[in-house]
Design a protein around this motif. Structure first.
Motif, mmCIF file in Angstrom:
data_model
loop_
_atom_site.group_PDB
_atom_site.id
_atom_site.type_symbol
_atom_site.label_atom_id
_atom_site.label_comp_id
_atom_site.label_asym_id
_atom_site.label_seq_id
_atom_site.Cartn_x
_atom_site.Cartn_y
_atom_site.Cartn_z
ATOM 1 N N ILE A 70 46.899 45.005 37.000
ATOM 2 C CA ILE A 70 45.556 44.639 36.541
ATOM 3 C C ILE A 70 45.683 43.511 35.525
ATOM 4 O O ILE A 70 46.579 43.532 34.674
ATOM 5 C CB ILE A 70 44.839 45.834 35.892
ATOM 6 N N VAL A 71 44.763 42.544 35.616
ATOM 7 C CA VAL A 71 44.693 41.469 34.625
ATOM 8 C C VAL A 71 43.299 41.472 34.002
ATOM 9 O O VAL A 71 42.300 41.343 34.711
ATOM 10 C CB VAL A 71 44.962 40.083 35.257
ATOM 11 N N ASN A 82 27.022 42.961 23.103
ATOM 12 C CA ASN A 82 27.825 44.008 23.726
ATOM 13 C C ASN A 82 29.104 43.443 24.330
ATOM 14 O O ASN A 82 29.213 42.231 24.583
ATOM 15 C CB ASN A 82 27.031 44.695 24.845
ATOM 16 N N ILE A 83 30.051 44.317 24.608
ATOM 17 C CA ILE A 83 31.198 43.946 25.424
ATOM 18 C C ILE A 83 30.697 43.773 26.853
ATOM 19 O O ILE A 83 30.065 44.671 27.403
ATOM 20 C CB ILE A 83 32.302 45.011 25.336
ATOM 21 N N SER A 84 30.945 42.620 27.436
ATOM 22 C CA SER A 84 30.344 42.258 28.724
ATOM 23 C C SER A 84 31.405 42.125 29.810
ATOM 24 O O SER A 84 32.325 41.303 29.688
ATOM 25 C CB SER A 84 29.592 40.919 28.609
ATOM 26 N N PHE A 85 31.262 42.909 30.857
ATOM 27 C CA PHE A 85 32.149 42.809 32.018
ATOM 28 C C PHE A 85 31.557 41.807 32.994
ATOM 29 O O PHE A 85 30.436 41.980 33.479
ATOM 30 C CB PHE A 85 32.296 44.175 32.698
ATOM 31 N N GLY A 114 37.573 25.215 47.242
ATOM 32 C CA GLY A 114 37.663 26.661 47.076
ATOM 33 C C GLY A 114 36.338 27.328 47.404
ATOM 34 O O GLY A 114 35.298 26.663 47.499
ATOM 35 N N PRO A 115 36.327 28.640 47.572
ATOM 36 C CA PRO A 115 35.068 29.363 47.810
ATOM 37 C C PRO A 115 34.091 29.146 46.664
ATOM 38 O O PRO A 115 34.491 28.824 45.538
ATOM 39 C CB PRO A 115 35.510 30.830 47.890
ATOM 40 N N ALA A 116 32.818 29.328 46.939
ATOM 41 C CA ALA A 116 31.804 29.142 45.900
ATOM 42 C C ALA A 116 31.979 30.127 44.750
ATOM 43 O O ALA A 116 31.688 29.798 43.595
ATOM 44 C CB ALA A 116 30.407 29.287 46.505
ATOM 45 N N ALA A 117 32.466 31.325 45.055
ATOM 46 C CA ALA A 117 32.557 32.346 44.013
ATOM 47 C C ALA A 117 33.555 33.430 44.406
ATOM 48 O O ALA A 117 33.887 33.599 45.589
ATOM 49 C CB ALA A 117 31.191 32.971 43.758
ATOM 50 N N TYR A 118 34.012 34.147 43.413
ATOM 51 C CA TYR A 118 34.803 35.364 43.594
ATOM 52 C C TYR A 118 34.150 36.484 42.792
ATOM 53 O O TYR A 118 33.711 36.266 41.658
ATOM 54 C CB TYR A 118 36.242 35.185 43.090
ATOM 55 N N PHE A 119 34.103 37.679 43.368
ATOM 56 C CA PHE A 119 33.601 38.854 42.679
ATOM 57 C C PHE A 119 34.779 39.732 42.261
ATOM 58 O O PHE A 119 35.724 39.906 43.029
ATOM 59 C CB PHE A 119 32.655 39.656 43.578
ATOM 60 N N THR A 120 34.703 40.294 41.067
ATOM 61 C CA THR A 120 35.767 41.184 40.625
ATOM 62 C C THR A 120 35.877 42.391 41.546
ATOM 63 O O THR A 120 34.864 42.886 42.061
ATOM 64 C CB THR A 120 35.550 41.651 39.182
ATOM 65 N N GLN A 121 37.093 42.874 41.731
ATOM 66 C CA GLN A 121 37.332 44.063 42.546
ATOM 67 C C GLN A 121 37.498 45.317 41.685
ATOM 68 O O GLN A 121 37.700 46.405 42.228
ATOM 69 C CB GLN A 121 38.572 43.857 43.409
ATOM 70 N N LEU A 122 37.419 45.159 40.386
ATOM 71 C CA LEU A 122 37.537 46.311 39.504
ATOM 72 C C LEU A 122 36.203 47.051 39.391
ATOM 73 O O LEU A 122 35.138 46.434 39.518
ATOM 74 C CB LEU A 122 38.003 45.866 38.121
ATOM 75 N N CYS A 166 51.754 38.889 44.398
ATOM 76 C CA CYS A 166 51.154 39.808 43.421
ATOM 77 C C CYS A 166 49.861 40.374 43.994
ATOM 78 O O CYS A 166 49.014 39.620 44.485
ATOM 79 C CB CYS A 166 50.882 39.082 42.108
ATOM 80 N N SER A 167 49.708 41.682 43.945
ATOM 81 C CA SER A 167 48.511 42.330 44.487
ATOM 82 C C SER A 167 47.562 42.770 43.372
ATOM 83 O O SER A 167 46.756 43.677 43.560
ATOM 84 C CB SER A 167 48.908 43.545 45.327
ATOM 85 N N ALA A 168 47.660 42.124 42.218
ATOM 86 C CA ALA A 168 46.836 42.512 41.070
ATOM 87 C C ALA A 168 45.360 42.239 41.315
ATOM 88 O O ALA A 168 44.983 41.387 42.125
ATOM 89 C CB ALA A 168 47.303 41.768 39.819
ATOM 90 N N VAL A 169 44.523 42.969 40.590
ATOM 91 C CA VAL A 169 43.082 42.707 40.537
ATOM 92 C C VAL A 169 42.755 42.286 39.114
ATOM 93 O O VAL A 169 43.493 42.597 38.166
ATOM 94 C CB VAL A 169 42.254 43.942 40.941
ATOM 95 N N CYS A 170 41.640 41.566 38.945
ATOM 96 C CA CYS A 170 41.355 41.020 37.628
ATOM 97 C C CYS A 170 39.870 41.094 37.295
ATOM 98 O O CYS A 170 39.026 41.243 38.179
ATOM 99 C CB CYS A 170 41.831 39.565 37.531
ATOM 100 N N ASP A 171 39.587 40.966 36.003
ATOM 101 C CA ASP A 171 38.217 40.786 35.536
ATOM 102 C C ASP A 171 38.257 40.024 34.224
ATOM 103 O O ASP A 171 39.263 40.030 33.508
ATOM 104 C CB ASP A 171 37.492 42.112 35.341
#
Length: 228
Positions: A70-71, A82-85, A114-122, A166-171
């Motif tokens: 995880i990153v 607030n803490i914002s995800f 590159g793609p227009a966007a990436y969504f977090t997988q977490l 690396c198979s990590a996921v990030c946010d």
């Protein structure tokens, strides 16, 4: 054990401090490291430059050296209470102010073609709820801006999506100003009545987020959207 990499940023925009740099420093203390070990986490943290391109390169170097599962990338967000995800990273650099190397791209892609966007997988709604249950303000954000925070979020999301080592996921997680930053931000920007959060609350929140995420819980189906 789940391997978690957490990054912070150096100060920028005229501020003398950045809360994320202090959070990263606190994550390296013996007390926090013991909590991580008890929570099944091997934690590594590092500080990144607030510079287009270099922030992504430095983070990739840390990923390749540490090989995390995880990153979490942390950034300062003046005006948030607030803490914002962050839910989404967009392929756009449009810097309102220069970065720490003087770069100020306008309407440029982070990654050409590159793609227009990436969504977090977490499961960020689950992480949000976990913080709220601890009495710490938390929310989901649908815009990480168009400065170095989004640049890093998109760059690392693209890296993880396009390589096989690396198979990590990030946010990306934005945190409020520290109380001691509010007066300086008023002088710099003229913004009145800016919210803030004490450092100990931020550290407590990020520690709880890391340990919760390391269990890879399922996402909660709760409303966290916005109207505007």
């Amino acid at each position: 054990m789940t391997r978690v990499l957490v990054t912070g940023f150096e100060p920028f925009g005229g501020q003398a401090i950045n809360p994320t740099a202090l959070i990263v420093e606190q994550l390296q203390t013996v007390e926090v490291q013991q909590k991580m070990e008890q929570g099944g986490v091997v934690l590594q943290s590092c500080l990144l430059p607030v510079v287009q391109g270099d922030s992504v390169k430095s983070c990739i170097q840390a990923i390749e050296a540490f090989k995390p599962n995880i990153v979490f990338m942390l950034g300062q967000a003046s005006g948030r209470e607030n803490i914002s995800f962050e839910k989404v990273a967009i392929n756009l650099d449009d810097f309102r102010i220069p970065d720490n190397a003087g770069n100020q791209p306008i309407d440029q892609p982070v990654v050409d073609k590159g793609p227009a966007a990436y969504f977090t997988q977490l499961p960020i709604k689950t992480l949000m709820q976990a913080l709220k249950q601890q009495g710490i303000g938390a929310e989901i954000s649908y815009s990480a801006g168009t400065f170095v925070c989004n640049h890093l979020f998109y760059g690392i999301s693209h890296y993880l999506a396009t390589q096989t080592q690396c198979s990590a996921v990030c946010d990306f997680i934005h945190v409020p100003l520290l109380p001691e930053q509010v007066e300086a931000e008023l002088r710099i920007t003229g913004n009145q009545s800016l919210p803030s959060m004490p450092l100990d609350a931020m550290v407590e929140g990020i520690v709880h987020v890391i340990i919760t995420a390391a269990r890879f819980p399922s996402e909660q189906q709760v409303s966290a959207g916005t109207i505007n």
